[in-house]
Design a protein around this motif. Structure first.
Motif, short mmCIF file in Angstrom:
data_model
loop_
_atom_site.label_atom_id
_atom_site.label_comp_id
_atom_site.label_asym_id
_atom_site.label_seq_id
_atom_site.Cartn_x
_atom_site.Cartn_y
_atom_site.Cartn_z
N LEU A 75 0.83 -1.20 0.00
CA LEU A 75 0.00 0.00 0.00
C LEU A 75 0.87 1.26 0.00
N GLY A 76 2.10 1.13 0.49
CA GLY A 76 3.01 2.26 0.54
C GLY A 76 4.42 1.81 0.84
N VAL A 91 4.72 -1.00 3.50
CA VAL A 91 3.46 -1.03 4.25
C VAL A 91 2.41 -1.79 3.43
N TYR A 92 1.75 -2.74 4.07
CA TYR A 92 0.72 -3.54 3.42
C TYR A 92 -0.66 -3.11 3.92
N PRO A 93 -1.72 -3.42 3.19
CA PRO A 93 -3.06 -2.98 3.60
C PRO A 93 -3.43 -3.35 5.04
N GLN A 94 -3.02 -4.50 5.51
CA GLN A 94 -3.37 -4.91 6.87
C GLN A 94 -2.63 -4.10 7.94
N PRO A 97 -5.23 1.28 9.12
CA PRO A 97 -6.70 1.25 9.21
C PRO A 97 -7.34 1.45 7.83
N GLU A 98 -8.47 0.82 7.62
CA GLU A 98 -9.09 0.79 6.29
C GLU A 98 -9.47 2.16 5.75
N MET A 140 -10.86 5.71 0.24
CA MET A 140 -11.51 4.40 0.32
C MET A 140 -10.68 3.37 -0.42
N ARG A 141 -10.56 2.20 0.18
CA ARG A 141 -9.86 1.09 -0.48
C ARG A 141 -10.85 0.03 -0.83
#
Length: 141
Positions: A75-76, A91-94, A97-98, A140-141
């Protein structure tokens, strides 16, 4: 992925040199690349505007969205270059926070790397009044 990170770090060292307190890249990789570069100077931290030279790094970082399998897409990424070495944090989505992106509060990341120095931003472009005031980024993801 290591090759891409290495290439970005080498490009930044060639452009900004080693006569600084470090170079920090913060890149959001959700739906494109949101790319920021900060260079630690003696009494402040300089924000570097993205120009044609930096677009090479944006394109390299964009490749990180397609290299790993879909379930492992980051994600980053943050890359910190100092004293001829580089470190990175993916950085991963988990990990976030969403309802947020990894570097929504970029200033706190800059402070964690350089200390509480003022951040010097370049002047706004002359056509800044034509930029949209809100809604430029969806969280939003």
């Amino acid at each position: 992925m290591a090759d891409i990170i290495h290439d970005v770090a080498c490009n930044l060292l060639r452009r900004h040199g080693e006569d600084n307190r470090g170079i920090l890249v913060l890149a959001d990789l959700f739906g494109g690349v949101g790319y920021s570069v900060y260079v630690g100077r003696n009494r402040f931290v300089e924000y570097i505007s993205v120009d044609k030279q930096e677009n090479v790094n944006v394109m390299l970082l964009n490749d990180l969205r397609f290299v790993p399998p879909p379930e492992k897409v980051p994600l980053g990424i943050e890359i910190f270059i100092k004293d001829g070495g580089a470190s990175s944090n993916i950085v991963y989505p988990q990990d976030v926070p969403e309802d947020q992106l990894p570097y929504d509060d970029r200033e706190s990341f800059v402070i964690s790397y350089f200390g509480d120095y003022p951040i010097k931003y370049p002047p706004m472009p002359s056509d800044a009044e034509n930029l949209p005031r809100s809604g430029w980024r969806t969280k939003m993801r």
